[in-house]
Design a protein around this motif. Structure first.
Motif: not given
Length: 910
Positions: A673-686
């Motif tokens: 769940l934490l890793l999915s939150g990190c991945l979502l944060c990174y994708l927000m840049t695009f």
């Protein structure tokens, strides 16, 4: 007639009777050409002069123009009389005659001569009337006048010859002469056609209703001069003009044109009628003061004044200081430049467009002095003015005084050289004036004379004399209307169309001459460089260059102030009128303003508009948004891409080692769940770097808060679980509630659901969309329609999660347990707080640059995810890849004997 005219009739009739025995002096100074219909003529044969007592007299002969004009009228009268189509009545011709006077270039002298025209016209009214005068010793005689023109009629009572009436007058030359003569002739309805008077004053039909001219009014010349000034971009000029109707009226018309065109007059200088050298020197000194700004001097001066003025300029040694732009008072005359070639070099002069009269050159050069000239009706006349001209031209005398050795006798072999002879430019207009009268009388003849076949002997039948009598008594007003009517146009022998405007003016057409040195001959002369007409305007000859003062080709500047740089406006003086209109300083317009069309004001551009590079017009602003190719986007995307790769590596590692003790001990469900939150944060840049749209803005609103809530909710559940486990272990052996993976996922879902609920409510209250923001007047940025304050409120829930999670991290920082990750969670939360504390001022402090602001947001989000990823998962990856021997179950068990001896920095616990 009016009462004034009636009284003048009586006065002149009595004066004629008293002076009958001796011809008046004015008659002796005339040229008389016999004819059936008589035209008057006024010509400046001599210049004006004054005696020592101040009395006006005739001065030196004006040999270069006056005599040619007089002979041009005589030549035209003869040509008309030989013309088979004009004034023919039956098989006989109605002959035109003339009574020609010298005005001595003086208005008072001209008025005296014009009285003779009036007396001749009054003769028909006097004879046969009840008017009588007391003459000599009391004898009452009828008023019969002596005349130099003898016609066929005789008085029934006395048998004396009766003078014929003047049907029209050709002249005068100077405006002041024409004004005085016109004022007199209008009282007796005698039409007048001038060949040289161009003053606009004479265009007033309420004062001069019987005046016409074969050349244009000075109003047209003023327009031509103004067009030349504008063509060369001269905005600041001085004017010099002669006192009188010609100079003052012409310059007034010129300045009126300049006012319309935005050109200013630096100095307005008047030359008196009889100027002294001192007065002219003062005028030149005043011009010198403006020399650096007003180099162009426009002249509306008489020919003699032009010569005197250029003499003064030469005395002041200003041979190359000015550009002279002159009206036709200078024209192509050789007199002003005779001794002033260097001063006049580069001048532009106007001359009324004219052509040489065919046949006149051979006529004039074939004339001989002291001989009678034949008239078609078997009469003869002589021109003693031509005799005087001959003596002056050849510097000889017909009668030599033996006591004087400096006189030469005129010889029979003396001749005027036809090759060197040049027609004076007003000859054509004299020619046209006589022909205009001939055509007008032709039209009058058709009205008052019965039509006769071409071979009818009208003299034998008496119809010829009756027709002449009818023409002689034809009303002057009607004759004038016939003269200027549109139907009374003709093409002269030079193939130029001659007609009058409704005001009685000729058609405006001028030639432009440049006085300069001829490079082939080395002599100074006039070179035609262009022309102007009221129908086609200004045109220049492409094969002729203009040489300015100093023989330069570059157009001289004549401006009070130079043009402002692009983006600057003019600042005038207090009044903004007169000279201030052309003299200014320059000041910059604001960045969001354009320079008004008048160039004297700045105008704000409209909303979402900005000026072009030179601030002459407003253009639609280019709407900006983040571009994928900018450096800011590259940095943000690079950091985000590295984070996504690292996150995927961690996820891959955990999936591969999913059943190992260290992965199990870290709480696989919350870790994913934490890793999915990190991945979502990174994708927000695009998403943040995309061009704003409704869909993108909607995802951004939900995604930023969702990524943070997923990440920090997982950390909060972890720290809370650890805290509750160790608190329960210290107080009882009972296992705490809600520490199972399923319970933790449910709690996490609830915490994330709160964020989703808030985001949904926010979208309902403020639907997503885009807006154009203007941080400054020249920027237009396409952004999501969200206020910065609203964005902070949307992160408030995540801030609460961070604060609570940091609190639990602080509480569990000292737990001595193998594989205890509370310390790393603490590092993560401390660093996250620092990032957020730095993010807030950076984000709101970079509002002036949307690229920096968005890049700051992207980097802050990526750093928050990177801190969690690095602090929480790097130790686990280190054990998995570099110390697999530690990834065993015994090191992950919670044993009581280990609790007291475990090193707090050693391992991560359950």
């Amino acid at each position: 007639p009016t009462l004034t005219a009636l009284l003048l009739h009586l006065l002149l009739a009595c004066s004629a009777a008293e002076q009958q025995p001796v011809p008046p002096e004015s008659i002796r100074r005339s040229v008389s050409v016999d004819g059936d219909i008589i035209l008057g003529g006024l010509f400046p044969i001599h210049s004006s002069a004054e005696t020592s007592s101040g009395e006006s007299r005739c001065g030196r002969m004006e040999s270069h123009r006056g005599i040619q004009r007089m002979e041009a009228m005589i030549f035209t009268l003869q040509e008309v009389n030989l013309n088979s189509s004009l004034l023919r009545y039956g098989r006989h011709k109605i002959q035109l005659g003339g009574l020609l006077f010298d005005t001595c270039s003086k208005d008072t002298t001209a008025l005296e001569r014009a009285l003779e025209f009036v007396k001749s016209s009054l003769n028909q009214e006097v004879v046969g009337t009840s008017y009588s005068c007391l003459y000599g010793n009391g004898t009452i005689l009828p008023a019969v006048r002596y005349s130099a023109i003898v016609g066929p009629a005789a008085s029934a009572s006395t048998g004396r010859a009766i003078a014929k009436p003047i049907r029209g007058v050709v002249g005068g030359a100077y405006t002041q002469v024409s004004v005085q003569v016109a004022n007199l002739l209008r009282l007796f309805a005698i039409p007048q056609i001038s060949y040289a008077s161009t003053s606009s004053v004479l265009g007033d039909k309420t004062r001069f209703e019987f005046f016409a001219r074969t050349l244009p009014s000075d109003v047209e010349q003023a327009r031509a001069l103004a067009d030349i000034v504008v063509h060369f971009n001269w905005t600041f000029v001085s004017t010099v003009f002669s006192k009188g109707d010609y100079g003052e009226g012409g310059i007034q018309s010129f300045e009126s044109e300049l006012d319309k065109l935005g050109v200013c007059v630096a100095e307005r200088l008047l030359i008196n009628l009889e100027p002294t050298k001192a007065e002219l020197d003062v005028i030149v000194d005043r011009l010198r003061e403006q020399q650096t700004r007003a180099r162009v001097v426009v002249m509306f001066t008489r020919e003699d004044h032009t010569e005197l003025f250029l003499d003064a300029v030469r005395r002041a040694n200003l041979s190359s200081g000015f550009v002279w732009l002159s009206a036709d008072g200078w024209g192509k005359s050789s007199l002003p430049v005779k001794n002033n070639t260097a001063v006049a070099n580069g001048a532009l002069t106007l001359e009324i467009a004219s052509s040489e009269v065919p046949g006149f050159t051979s006529y004039f050069t074939g004339l001989r002095p002291r001989g009678p000239r034949a008239v078609d009706n078997n009469a003869s006349f002589s021109n003693h003015f031509f005799d005087e001209f001959w003596q002056q031209k050849f510097n000889c005398r017909f009668v030599v005084d033996p006591t004087k050795n400096d006189t030469v006798a005129c010889r029979d072999n003396m001749r005027i050289d036809a090759a060197k002879f040049r027609q004076e430019h007003k000859v054509q207009f004299v020619y046209d004036a006589v022909y205009a009268f001939a055509h007008g009388l032709e039209q009058a003849k058709r009205l008052v004379c019965t039509e006769q076949p071409p071979d009818a002997d009208t003299k034998a039948s008496g119809l010829f004399d009756q027709c002449v009598a009818n023409l002689s008594s034809f009303p002057g007003k009607e004759l004038y209307n016939l003269l200027i009517s549109p139907e009374n146009f003709f093409v002269n022998s030079a193939r130029r169309k001659v007609q009058f405007t409704k005001n009685g003016d000729g058609v405006g057409a001028y030639r432009i001459y440049n006085y300069r040195r001829n490079r082939e001959t080395g002599h100074f002369d006039y070179q035609e460089v262009g022309e102007w007409s009221n129908s086609t305007g200004l045109s220049w000859r492409p094969d002729r260059q203009i040489f300015w003062s100093g023989s330069l080709l570059d157009v001289p500047r004549s401006r009070c102030s130079e043009e402002c740089e692009p983006g600057q406006r003019r600042m005038y003086g207090r009044t903004g009128a007169g000279k201030d209109r052309c003299c200014w300083s320059c000041t910059e317009c604001a960045a969001h303003q354009r320079v008004a069309d008048t160039r004297d004001a700045c105008e704000d551009c409209g909303e979402l508009e900005g000026p072009d590079w030179n601030k002459t017009r407003c253009l639609r602003l280019q709407v900006q948004h983040m571009q994928w190719g900018s450096w800011y986007s590259a940095v943000a995307m690079a950091l985000s891409s590295i984070g996504i790769i690292c996150t995927l590596l961690v996820v891959g590692t955990f999936l591969r080692y999913n059943d190992t003790p260290i992965v199990k001990a870290s709480g696989r469900e919350l870790s994913y769940l934490l890793l999915s939150g990190c991945l979502l944060c990174y994708l927000m840049t695009f998403l943040l770097l995309m061009k704003p749209s409704t869909v993108a803005c909607c995802i951004q609103r939900v995604g930023i808060g969702l990524g943070f809530s997923v990440m920090y909710a997982s950390l909060l559940i972890k720290t809370n679980r650890i805290a509750r486990i160790f608190e329960a272990a210290s107080s009882s052996a009972r296992r705490p509630q809600f520490i199972s993976p399923r319970s933790q996922l449910c709690i996490g879902a609830c915490l994330v659901g709160v964020q989703l609920g808030c985001s949904a409510l926010w979208l309902m209250l403020s639907p997503p969309g885009t807006r154009i923001q203007q941080p400054s007047r020249l920027e237009a940025i396409l952004r999501c329609s969200i206020e910065e304050k609203s964005f902070l409120v949307s992160l408030l829930y995540n801030m609460i999660l961070i604060v609570v999670c940091t609190y639990y991290a602080v509480r569990t920082r000292s737990i001595p347990e193998n594989f205890n990750e509370s310390k790393f969670i603490g590092f993560t939360m401390y660093t996250t707080c620092i990032i957020w504390l730095a993010f807030l001022p950076l984000y709101f402090g970079t509002q002036s640059s949307f690229e920096v602001q968005i890049c700051t947001l992207c980097v802050s989000i990526s750093l928050s995810a990177s801190v969690a990823l690095a602090c929480l998962f790097t130790p686990k990856l280190y054990v998995i890849y570099f110390h697999p021997e530690k990834n065993v179950r015994r090191l992950t068990l919670n044993s009581g004997h280990h609790r007291k001896h475990a090193s707090s920095s050693g391992s991560c616990g359950n």
